[in-house]
Scaffold this active site. Structure first.
Site, mmCIF file in Angstrom:
data_model
loop_
_atom_site.group_PDB
_atom_site.id
_atom_site.type_symbol
_atom_site.label_atom_id
_atom_site.label_comp_id
_atom_site.label_asym_id
_atom_site.label_seq_id
_atom_site.Cartn_x
_atom_site.Cartn_y
_atom_site.Cartn_z
ATOM 1 C CE LYS A 178 -4.094 -2.032 2.185
ATOM 2 N NZ LYS A 178 -3.585 -3.328 2.704
ATOM 3 N N GLY A 204 -7.775 -14.431 4.734
ATOM 4 C CA GLY A 204 -6.660 -14.625 5.650
ATOM 5 C C GLY A 204 -7.021 -15.518 6.805
ATOM 6 C CD GLN A 254 -11.542 -6.784 7.313
ATOM 7 O OE1 GLN A 254 -12.135 -5.832 6.819
ATOM 8 N NE2 GLN A 254 -10.440 -7.284 6.799
ATOM 9 C CG ASP A 293 5.931 9.278 0.833
ATOM 10 O OD1 ASP A 293 5.949 10.460 0.413
ATOM 11 O OD2 ASP A 293 6.337 8.953 1.960
#
EC number: 2.4.2.10
Length: 480
Positions: free
Chosen positions: A314, A450, A430, A317
């Site tokens: 992710k 996951g 979540q 910048d």
């Protein structure tokens, strides 16, 4: 004439050998299913063929005794062809932009424009003639005359007549019928294929009712395409195509989110569950014992079990910073990750920085368009901006992290996290949705799972269940 025929025959078979002419079942931009697809983009990596095509285009113009002052190639495949023609024969060249930039000269036509000059248009393939006509209109608005266009292959689907009705003569190096004849004589294709293609041409002509109409395109509501069909679309990125093909082959649209902190556990998961997944998503910065040797072992397992590696970094910048984060540091992510992702917040610079590193390595990127956490700000106009950014950088961006389908373009992939067999949530915000909801109703392509697998007492059985649920939801979507 015999020498010219031999030269053309050699060119056509050479193009076939480098897969510029493909026969099978291809979904075109219009949604039509075509038995032939012509893709000349790859010849830019084959200088000998590229030069041969360019010279034959020039000779076609010479043989037609066309008078012209400048040359303009239709973007984008014809640009290198026009460049070679102009460089070899010292002819002034013009470049047409597909869209006006909001900086610099802001011009649609680059080069020395002299109103009253005649410009010859060069194109690689013509179907309806719309691409040539669009270029001609832009040139004419600049005061240039356009009387002729030369093309390598005329697909014989009405383009010549449509352009003639608008005052532009089309001259082709060869027609699709000629290509079929040569390839059949060379035993590259059989008679059945030839007949199938000819029938398709006859049944799918593009004809405008009168010259004042815009050039037609066959309108057909595209149905849901299979992963395999999407892999073969001309605009599908090579990394996306590879992923789609292995999804089709393995019958899995399951991505395992292996958010573990020990390398040994990561490798064990990859080896045990690799045959059930299409992607392995990791957070390399939470590994307590990371080494590049571990990544080498992981890439070996990825090749063995046929899955891609997705580093859930992710990036968020400025371009120069993410470039360094991607290629350098301790992790050297670009050296082993097939896919990474990035937030759209910093603007397009984040993608530009990543693609400087990733493109030469044949990597790709996903943009975070939506998130599965409660209270996320990645909604509405933010999501729309992420989609626009992806479209502007489709040479590197292949899709989205999202809760649903955010783009109707089948070339883009949608990956959705927060999936469990039963809907629910956790105490950290979540939110979970079922595979049927995510794939079947929301239109996503790949589920990211996951804890539903890793926390299971029987991880393999859990992976099988998620794989089955997601794949069945996908098949149900195809059947609608």
């Amino acid at each position: 004439m015999a020498a010219a025929d031999a030269l053309l025959g050699s060119l056509v078979t050479g193009l076939y050998d480098v897969q510029a002419f493909k026969f099978g079942n291809f979904v075109l931009k219009s949604g039509l299913s075509s038995p032939v697809y012509i893709d000349l983009r790859g010849i830019i990596s084959r200088p000998s063929i590229l030069n041969q095509v360019a010279e034959m285009l020039f000779q076609t113009a010479e043989n037609a005794e066309i008078n012209f002052d400048t040359v303009c190639g239709v973007p984008y495949t014809a640009l290198p062809l026009a460049t070679i023609v102009c460089s070899t024969h010292e002819i002034p060249m013009l470049i047409r932009r597909k869209e006006k930039k909001d900086y610099g000269t802001k011009r649609l036509i680059e080069g020395a424009v002299n109103p009253g000059d005649t410009c010859l248009i060069i194109e690689d393939v013509v179907s309806s003639g719309s691409s040539v006509w669009e270029t001609a209109e832009v040139l004419q608005k600049e005061g240039l005359k356009v009387t002729d266009a030369v093309v390598l292959v005329d697909r014989e689907q009405g383009g010549r007549d449509n352009l003639q009705a608008r005052g532009i003569r089309l001259h082709s190096v060869c027609t699709l019928s000629t290509v079929l004849c040569i390839l059949e004589q060379q035993k590259k294709i059989n008679a059945e294929t030839v007949e199938r293609v000819k029938r398709f041409i006859q049944e799918n002509a593009f004809v405008a009712a009168n010259p004042n109409d815009s050039l037609p395109s066959v309108k057909k509501e595209p149905k849901e395409l299979s992963f395999g069909a999407r892999a073969e679309l001309p605009g599908t990125h090579p990394v996306a195509a590879k992923l789609l093909r292995l999804m089709q082959k393995k019958e899995t649209n399951l991505c395992l989110s292996a958010d573990v902190s020990e390398s040994r556990e990561l490798l064990q998961l990859a080896d045990a569950l690799g045959s059930r997944i299409c992607l392995l998503k990791i957070h390399v910065d939470i590994l307590n014992d990371f080494t590049l040797d571990v990544m080498k072992e992981l890439t070996t397992l990825a090749k063995r079990h046929e899955f891609l590696i997705f580093e859930d970094r992710k990036f968020a910048d400025i371009g120069n910073t993410v470039k360094k984060q991607y290629e350098g540091g301790v992790f050297k992510i670009a050296s082993w990750a097939d896919l990474v992702n990035a937030h759209a917040v910093p603007g397009s610079g984040v993608v530009k920085g990543l693609e400087e590193v990733g493109l030469p390595l044949h990597r790709a990127c996903l943009l975070v368009a939506e998130m599965s956490s409660a209270g996320t700000l990645a909604t509405g106009s933010y999501t729309e901006a992420a989609v626009q950014m992806a479209e502007e950088h489709s040479e590197f961006v292949i899709g989205f992290i999202s809760g649903s389908r955010v783009s109707m373009k089948p070339e883009f992939l949608h990956l959705t996290p927060g999936v469990q067999l039963e809907a629910g949530g956790d105490n950290l915000g979540q939110q979970y949705h079922s595979p049927q909801e995510v794939i079947g109703k929301r239109g996503s392509d790949i589920i990211i799972v996951g804890r539903g697998i890793i926390a299971s007492a029987n991880q393999l059985e859990a992976a099988k269940m998620y794989r089955k649920a997601a794949w069945e939801a996908y098949l149900s979507r195809l059947a609608v």
